[in-house]
Every structure is written in C-alpha cells, then in structure tokens.
Design an enzyme around this catalytic site. Structure first.
Site, mmCIF file in Angstrom:
data_model
loop_
_atom_site.group_PDB
_atom_site.id
_atom_site.type_symbol
_atom_site.label_atom_id
_atom_site.label_comp_id
_atom_site.label_asym_id
_atom_site.label_seq_id
_atom_site.Cartn_x
_atom_site.Cartn_y
_atom_site.Cartn_z
ATOM 1 N N ASP A 169 -29.895 22.368 52.235
ATOM 2 C CA ASP A 169 -28.475 22.064 52.105
ATOM 3 C C ASP A 169 -28.283 20.840 51.217
ATOM 4 O O ASP A 169 -29.180 20.006 51.093
ATOM 5 C CB ASP A 169 -27.849 21.813 53.482
ATOM 6 C CG ASP A 169 -26.334 21.990 53.473
ATOM 7 O OD1 ASP A 169 -25.801 22.630 52.538
ATOM 8 O OD2 ASP A 169 -25.672 21.491 54.403
ATOM 9 N N GLU A 170 -27.102 20.739 50.609
ATOM 10 C CA GLU A 170 -26.797 19.688 49.621
ATOM 11 C C GLU A 170 -27.834 19.720 48.497
ATOM 12 O O GLU A 170 -28.331 18.689 48.020
ATOM 13 C CB GLU A 170 -26.753 18.299 50.275
ATOM 14 C CG GLU A 170 -25.839 18.195 51.490
ATOM 15 C CD GLU A 170 -24.351 18.380 51.142
ATOM 16 O OE1 GLU A 170 -24.016 18.471 49.943
ATOM 17 O OE2 GLU A 170 -23.537 18.435 52.078
#
Length: 253
Positions: free
Chosen positions: A111-112
């Site tokens: 994620d990110e």
C-alpha cells in the site's frame, strides 16, 4: 514487458488461487491506482483476506500510511499491521528472510506504493518473475503538482496489469476528482517537497512546521496542512469551492 489495462472489475483479483504446488511459471505485478478516498487501502485488505482464506501466505508492506504507523489503514476503519518500507529496504532480502525461517511468501500487498523507489519496484518485478510471488500494489498516480510519483511511474512501466480503482471520487463541483491538491492555510500550494510528513490532527492543524525528509518539524507557528481532491479545472484554478473540505483528509502524503 508491455503493460495491459484491465477492463474487468478489480474485485476479479479476489478470486481463489492455487497453492504454490500448482503455480504458473511466473507471478504477476498488479497496480491499482486512484486519488485519495477511492478505497485503495480497503481493496488491499480485501484481497489479503481472500488470499489468506485460501491458505496462501502473504506479507503486507506499506510506505507512509496516513496513520503514521507501520500498518495499512482504511478510512472505513479496517486496519492491519504491515512492514514499513523505508527507501533503503531491499524487498528481496525481506522475502528471503521469511524463507530462511521456513515461512513461505505466496503474495505481497503493497500500500502507498507511489512512495517506493524505482529500484524497489524493480525488486518486486524480480520476485514475481523469478520466484513466482504475486504482487499487488496500491497507490496514487500523481503528486500535489499533478506529476507522476517515481514509484508510480515505474509501476506503469513494469506492471503486468494496471487498474484504476472504480470508486469515483468527486470534486466539490460534482465532476470527477483526479487531482490531489495540497492545501496550506486555506490555499492550494504548487511547490514544496513531494513527500510531506505533516503532524496534523483531525482538524488539520499542525503543531509546527513539517519536514519532508521525516526529520522533526521545525519550531514555528502552527499551520493548517491538508489535502483535497479536485477536478482538473478547479485544480488548475486553485479553487477549493465555497465550502472547503476540512476534516478526514490525509495527514501524511
């Protein structure tokens, strides 16, 4: 490797997959992208849940979660612990460390992913190609200046499958919002560090200046730092609308 744009719903990624004994010759790198608030982290945790339910072993990775903690957190309240990826981490070594203690890694959830370095994206592709690890990356495509993040650019170049998350995010005017504007003290900012670590509360007020390199903030007057999704027209004009969005926006971007 040419990138192909998926035409199907992203939840197709939730389908059951076989264990390592029945694996294909190579893993895949998939990149799900979209603006703030479109549900990327929620989808990441859904995919992890489905793979784990089928008995597959995975790892969750994150870089600069909005919480400031090593975890993947969704705005609807779902949270799971994750490994924080700093810019010096070799993801291949991280996976090999798991294998060295007889813990298999069938898939990675990242994620990110926009904050990964291009070299780290190359490492993910190597893991997919050479040791059949399936890689699911989630992130924002462009920064507050509407330029591609280096990590996102490399994912667009290398990913096997690319999918815009289909949950539409609206600008204040009702048009589709794609641009993540950085707002400081009520106005759109066009210059500054790509990564801004802002020590903000729910009201968006920082206790001091924010350093983009992760250092302690300098001692100065509090400033309001937040992010707001805008359509292209209002992003270009710097128009936040008659009622600017105040709470619940990113404190880390």
């Amino acid at each position: 490797m040419d990138s192909a744009v998926l035409a199907d719903d992203p939840t197709d990624a939730l389908s059951s997959l076989p264990r390592r004994s029945g694996r294909r010759a190579a893993g895949q790198v998939r990149f799900f992208y979209g603006p703030m608030d479109c549900g990327k982290s929620t989808l990441a945790l859904q995919i992890d849940h489905n793979h784990a339910r089928q008995g597959r072993e995975g790892m969750l990775l994150v870089r600069h979660d909005r919480s400031g903690q090593p975890k993947i957190s969704s705005r609807i309240g779902i949270t799971r612990g994750a490994v924080e990826v700093d810019e010096d981490l070799d993801i291949r070594e991280l996976v090999r460390g798991r294998w060295s203690v007889s813990r298999p890694v069938d898939y990675l959830i990242v994620d990110e992913a926009q904050f990964l370095t291009p070299a780290q994206v190359d490492q993910l592709a190597e893991l997919a190609d050479d040791v059949q690890v399936d890689v699911y990356c989630f992130g924002i495509a462009t920064d507050f200046q509407s330029r591609l993040f280096p990590g996102s650019r490399r994912l667009f170049e290398l990913a096997d499958l690319i999918q815009a998350v289909q949950v539409e995010v609206l600008c204040w005017c009702g048009s589709s919002g794609r641009f993540n504007a950085r707002v400081v003290d009520g106005r759109v900012i066009r210059a500054g560090d790509t990564v801004l670590v802002a020590d903000t509360g729910q009201d968006g007020v920082s206790s001091g200046g924010a350093a983009g390199d992760g250092r302690e903030p300098v001692d100065q007057e509090p400033v309001t730092v937040r992010y707001q999704v805008l359509c292209r027209r209002h992003f270009r004009a710097g128009d936040l609308g008659p009622i600017a969005t105040g709470q619940g926006q990113l404190s880390l971007a």
